[in-house]
Design an enzyme around this catalytic site. Structure first.
Site, short mmCIF file in Angstrom:
data_model
loop_
_atom_site.label_atom_id
_atom_site.label_comp_id
_atom_site.label_asym_id
_atom_site.label_seq_id
_atom_site.Cartn_x
_atom_site.Cartn_y
_atom_site.Cartn_z
N LYS A 204 0.84 -1.20 0.00
CA LYS A 204 0.00 0.00 0.00
C LYS A 204 0.88 1.25 0.00
CE LYS A 204 -3.50 2.28 2.79
NZ LYS A 204 -4.45 2.20 3.88
N GLU A 210 10.62 -4.52 4.55
CA GLU A 210 10.78 -5.92 4.14
C GLU A 210 10.43 -6.10 2.66
OE1 GLU A 210 9.11 -4.77 6.75
OE2 GLU A 210 8.98 -6.23 8.38
N GLY A 264 -4.80 -1.88 5.17
CA GLY A 264 -3.98 -3.01 4.73
C GLY A 264 -4.64 -4.35 5.00
N ARG A 265 -5.16 -4.54 6.23
CA ARG A 265 -5.73 -5.85 6.58
C ARG A 265 -7.14 -6.03 6.03
NH1 ARG A 265 -4.62 -2.51 10.57
NH2 ARG A 265 -6.23 -1.65 11.92
N GLU A 350 -4.55 -6.70 14.99
CA GLU A 350 -4.08 -5.38 14.57
C GLU A 350 -5.22 -4.37 14.67
OE1 GLU A 350 -0.61 -4.62 11.61
OE2 GLU A 350 -2.40 -4.34 10.42
N HIS A 381 -4.03 -33.44 17.62
CA HIS A 381 -2.88 -34.24 18.06
C HIS A 381 -1.75 -33.35 18.54
CE1 HIS A 381 -4.85 -37.83 16.49
NE2 HIS A 381 -5.31 -37.00 15.56
N LYS A 509 9.30 -0.67 14.06
CA LYS A 509 9.83 -0.31 12.73
C LYS A 509 10.90 0.76 12.87
CE LYS A 509 5.63 -0.94 9.93
NZ LYS A 509 4.61 -0.25 9.15
#
Ligand code: F6P
Length: 545
Positions: A204, A210, A264-265, A350, A381, A509
């Protein structure tokens, strides 16, 4: 202020909790043969069963009172109509416009956003079709592999949806790289051919450290393998930051935009899902949006007592704020939803991991639950032991399809039986008397029974919701995601917080940026604390060996 009303309701809700603490779900089921029909909603190829909760009609009504006084209706309409409800960032919140009917008129600052949405969707469709049918050519001809480079919402949504919709893939192979750890990109480099790979840089902001690192490394890799002048065709961008995409060298005709009113999410409905559209085709992608639109209309029109996302939110409030349960497990009995819990972690944590209200005052109650989970039956399990017999109560969401997308019915019947068995076991438990009787029947001695029985008791009365849907297809996936989005929204309103900012990720950040020169050793500056300084010194020693 609504939150004060909510606080007052909590007192009433706690009285209901104390009353219900004296009974069990097992007793409530035994006393009411209609409990399932009373506490479930059948809607749109989906059954939402919330009967296995520590609830009766009175407590449920009290929860509905919270919804009625929290101001949900006004805030919901403010969101859908494009008002600036993300106040700390001064933005509208309009992911719902991305799946709204094309003849809707939704304005932000007097500008109708529906034309913009249609324009980008048309451009995505043209490009996705050209990539899929081989008309869009890169150095080695048609595209064989698409690599989406992005992180957070620019990765989790498309990665989750691509896996979920694997049976509909009929385009090039799709890969996702998010982590700045070189291992992520290196593993993808091993399986792709530079001549036929398209990299989609999804960000965005187009500034995320990253993503930009991974994108630059991918470009360097291509530049080493191909003619420099051919590299440009191997890149597309998904971003709101045209200046930065141009600076990176990605042509405008392969840049697909969205807008600051898409968080973003919440961006899986936007250009961010170009990789999904390339994988499943524009038509199926349209069905994915249709599914979300149906959930939007359910959320906007159903009474609170029959409104799945409102009830999901209220159950979350009930357990987080009234019973004090801290975590919430999402357990899809649908292997292709393996990334759904991770997707919901970002969506819920978030959005609602906040400690102050819109006006800056501390929230007078706990907020966002810790969301986690893994697909069943694998989780059975691994960690279910704690869910069944541990000291923490963990409300669970079970998700399972009635029809499998694979043609191995014996597997699906086993899967479904396991899913139903788990929620049944959590609810029923097993009493000491039942355990003793069982052991006696198996021939154990009195002494052995006394020793073993306590270990085999299941307290039961452990809450869960089951979402049973007809089939995991593009439309159903759209519906499921949107239901959770609205759950998060309703909880945010009840807590009086801003579910649409994410200041909590900023400090890390900034500190990482400050630490880069210290890690590189290009400065004599000292770390801010002795632990970081000590670790850096140890790192230098170890890395130089
Ligand atoms: O760091 C958090 C975050 O801002 C998320 O909200 C977002 O989804 C992610 O980073 C990626 O951001 P971008 O799409 O701008 O690269």
């Amino acid at each position: 202020m609504a939150v004060n009303a909510v606080k007052a309701h909590l007192v009433t809700l706690k009285a209901h909790r104390n009353r219900l603490a004296r009974t069990t779900m097992r007793e409530m089921f035994a006393g009411d043969p209609k409990r399932f029909s009373r506490f479930s909603i059948a809607w749109n190829r989906l059954v939402f069963d919330y009967s296995k909760h520590r609830l009766d009609a009175r407590a449920f009504d009290a929860l509905l009172d919270v919804a009625k006084t929290a101001g949900i209706k006004a805030r919901r309409e403010a969101m859908f109509s494009g008002r600036i409800i993300n106040e700390t960032e001064g933005r509208a919140v309009l992911h719902t416009a991305l799946r709204a009917p094309s003849d809707d008129h939704i304005e932000v600052d007097g500008h109708d956003v529906m034309d913009d949405i249609a324009r980008v969707r048309r451009a995505m469709t043209r490009f996705a079709n050209a990539v899929r049918n081989g008309k869009y050519e890169v150095t080695g001809g048609a595209v064989s592999d698409v690599v989406n480079i992005g992180i957070g919402g620019s990765d989790l949504g498309p990665a989750m949806a691509t896996l979920a919709l694997a049976p509909w893939h009929d385009g090039p192979k799709t890969h996702f790289v998010s982590n700045v750890d070189a291992a992520d990109l290196a593993e993808v480099f091993k399986v792709i051919r530079p001549e036929t790979t398209l990299f989609i840089v999804a960000s965005k902001t187009f500034t995320t450290q990253e993503t930009m690192r991974n994108a630059q490394t991918a470009r360097d890799w291509l530049q080493r393998k191909l003619k420099r002048s051919d590299v440009g065709a191997h890149f597309a961008a998904l971003s709101t930051n045209l200046e930065a995409t141009r600076k990176f060298g990605i042509a405008d005709e392969r840049t697909f935009g969205f807008w600051d009113w898409v968080g973003g999410r919440y961006s899986v409905w936007s250009a961010i899902s170009l990789s999904v559209m390339i994988a499943i085709g524009p038509k199926r992608f349209g069905e994915f949006l249709d599914g979300a639109r149906e959930a939007d209309s359910h959320f906007r029109t159903a009474d609170y007592g029959a409104n799945s996302p409102v009830i999901m939110a209220l159950l979350g409030i009930w357990y987080r704020n009234v019973w004090g349960f801290e975590t919430h497990a999402v357990l899809p009995y649908d292997n292709r939803l393996a990334r759904f819990p991770a997707y919901l972690q970002q969506l819920e944590m978030e959005s609602n991991g906040k400690r102050v209200m819109m006006d800056g005052r501390a929230v007078p109650m706990d907020t966002g639950a810790i969301v986690w989970g893994e697909p069943g039956t694998n989780g059975q399990h691994a960690f279910y032991q704690l869910i069944h017999q541990g000291t923490s109560v963990i409300p669970c969401d079970f998700l399972v399809a009635a029809q499998s997308n694979d043609h191995l019915p014996e597997h699906h019947e086993l899967l479904l039986a396991n899913c139903l068995a788990q929620s049944e076991a959590l609810m029923l438990g097993k009493t000491l008397a039942e355990v003793k009787a069982e052991l006696a029947q198996s021939g154990f001695t009195e002494k052995e029974i006394k020793r073993l029985a306590p270990h085999k008791v299941f307290e039961g009365n452990r809450p869960s919701t089951t979402l049973l849907y007809e089939r995991l297809d593009p439309k159903m996936l759209g519906t499921l995601i949107a239901l959770y989005e609205h759950k998060v929204f309703v909880q945010g309103v009840i807590w009086g917080i801003n579910s649409f900012d994410q200041w909590g990720v900023e400090l890390g950040k900034a500190l990482a940026r400050d630490l880069i020169p210290l890690v590189e050793g290009s400065t004599k500056a000292m770390a801010k604390d002795s632990s970081t300084a000590g670790l850096l010194a140890a790192y230098r020693k170890m890395s130089s060996r």
